[in-house]
Motif scaffolding. Structure first.
Motif, PDB file in Angstrom:
ATOM      1  N   ARG A  70      10.028  -4.128 -10.769  1.00  0.00           N
ATOM      2  CA  ARG A  70       9.253  -5.256 -11.300  1.00  0.00           C
ATOM      3  C   ARG A  70       7.767  -4.954 -11.388  1.00  0.00           C
ATOM      4  N   HIS A  71       7.319  -4.015 -10.608  1.00  0.00           N
ATOM      5  CA  HIS A  71       5.900  -3.675 -10.625  1.00  0.00           C
ATOM      6  C   HIS A  71       5.615  -2.471 -11.511  1.00  0.00           C
ATOM      7  N   ASN A  72       6.609  -2.081 -12.306  1.00  0.00           N
ATOM      8  CA  ASN A  72       6.466  -1.011 -13.294  1.00  0.00           C
ATOM      9  C   ASN A  72       6.036   0.323 -12.702  1.00  0.00           C
ATOM     10  N   TYR A  73       6.396   0.560 -11.480  1.00  0.00           N
ATOM     11  CA  TYR A  73       6.044   1.839 -10.881  1.00  0.00           C
ATOM     12  C   TYR A  73       7.234   2.759 -10.789  1.00  0.00           C
ATOM     13  N   ARG A 109      -1.254   0.060  -7.796  1.00  0.00           N
ATOM     14  CA  ARG A 109      -2.369  -0.843  -8.104  1.00  0.00           C
ATOM     15  C   ARG A 109      -3.102  -1.291  -6.843  1.00  0.00           C
ATOM     16  N   ASN A 110      -2.458  -1.165  -5.718  1.00  0.00           N
ATOM     17  CA  ASN A 110      -3.078  -1.542  -4.452  1.00  0.00           C
ATOM     18  C   ASN A 110      -4.206  -0.557  -4.148  1.00  0.00           C
ATOM     19  N   LYS A 111      -5.378  -1.072  -3.881  1.00  0.00           N
ATOM     20  CA  LYS A 111      -6.543  -0.213  -3.647  1.00  0.00           C
ATOM     21  C   LYS A 111      -6.361   0.687  -2.428  1.00  0.00           C
ATOM     22  N   LYS A 112      -5.516   0.281  -1.510  1.00  0.00           N
ATOM     23  CA  LYS A 112      -5.304   1.058  -0.288  1.00  0.00           C
ATOM     24  C   LYS A 112      -4.196   2.103  -0.436  1.00  0.00           C
ATOM     25  N   HIS A 113      -3.583   2.158  -1.609  1.00  0.00           N
ATOM     26  CA  HIS A 113      -2.463   3.081  -1.839  1.00  0.00           C
ATOM     27  C   HIS A 113      -2.854   4.541  -1.602  1.00  0.00           C
ATOM     28  N   ARG A 114      -4.057   4.907  -1.946  1.00  0.00           N
ATOM     29  CA  ARG A 114      -4.513   6.299  -1.785  1.00  0.00           C
ATOM     30  C   ARG A 114      -5.225   6.553  -0.459  1.00  0.00           C
ATOM     31  N   ASP A 115      -5.391   5.513   0.333  1.00  0.00           N
ATOM     32  CA  ASP A 115      -6.053   5.652   1.630  1.00  0.00           C
ATOM     33  C   ASP A 115      -5.032   6.147   2.656  1.00  0.00           C
ATOM     34  N   ARG A 116      -5.121   7.415   3.005  1.00  0.00           N
ATOM     35  CA  ARG A 116      -4.139   8.038   3.903  1.00  0.00           C
ATOM     36  C   ARG A 116      -4.128   7.399   5.291  1.00  0.00           C
ATOM     37  N   VAL A 117      -5.283   6.969   5.771  1.00  0.00           N
ATOM     38  CA  VAL A 117      -5.359   6.358   7.101  1.00  0.00           C
ATOM     39  C   VAL A 117      -4.585   5.039   7.108  1.00  0.00           C
ATOM     40  N   ALA A 123       0.834  -1.210   0.000  1.00  0.00           N
ATOM     41  CA  ALA A 123       0.000   0.000   0.000  1.00  0.00           C
ATOM     42  C   ALA A 123       0.868   1.260   0.000  1.00  0.00           C
ATOM     43  N   LEU A 124       2.099   1.142   0.457  1.00  0.00           N
ATOM     44  CA  LEU A 124       2.987   2.302   0.526  1.00  0.00           C
ATOM     45  C   LEU A 124       3.643   2.632  -0.808  1.00  0.00           C
TER      46      LEU A 124
END
Length: 104
Positions: free
Chosen positions: A97-100, A21-29, A16-17
């Motif tokens: 590897r995750h193309n980010y 692609r992780n759905k929680k990536h934008r969840d600040r909490v 998430a950090l």
């Protein structure tokens, strides 16, 4: 384990950090809680852990740009391939590897 290696390992475990692609990536909490865990495990202040991670990430991206890919017409023997001489390059390859790595 050295502090940078430990930090890389702990951040890698928490996609998430760093994984968009992780759905929680934008969840600040969620990310704030994850950074708190990383900070505790690395014995760093949360802001110091974030700062150190950004530095590691940015250095990795600079190293990644130095890596030359062989062109289809180049012979393997004649091509000089830079493989990344930075001490943490191989540990940070999960990021590539995750193309980010190209989007930061």
């Amino acid at each position: 384990m050295e502090s940078c290696e430990l930090l890389i390992s702990e951040v890698q475990k928490r996609s998430a950090l760093w994984d968009k692609r992780n759905k929680k990536h934008r969840d600040r909490v969620v990310c704030d809680k994850e950074w708190s865990i990383v900070a505790k495990k690395t014995n760093l202040d949360k802001e110091d852990a974030k700062r150190k991670w950004r530095n590691l990430r940015d250095t990795f991206l600079k190293e990644k740009k130095k890596v030359k890919k062989c062109r289809s017409g180049d012979s393997q023997e004649n091509a000089e391939i830079y493989t990344g001489k930075w001490i943490y390059y191989k540990l940070m390859l999960f990021f590539k590897r995750h193309n980010y790595a190209t989007k930061y």
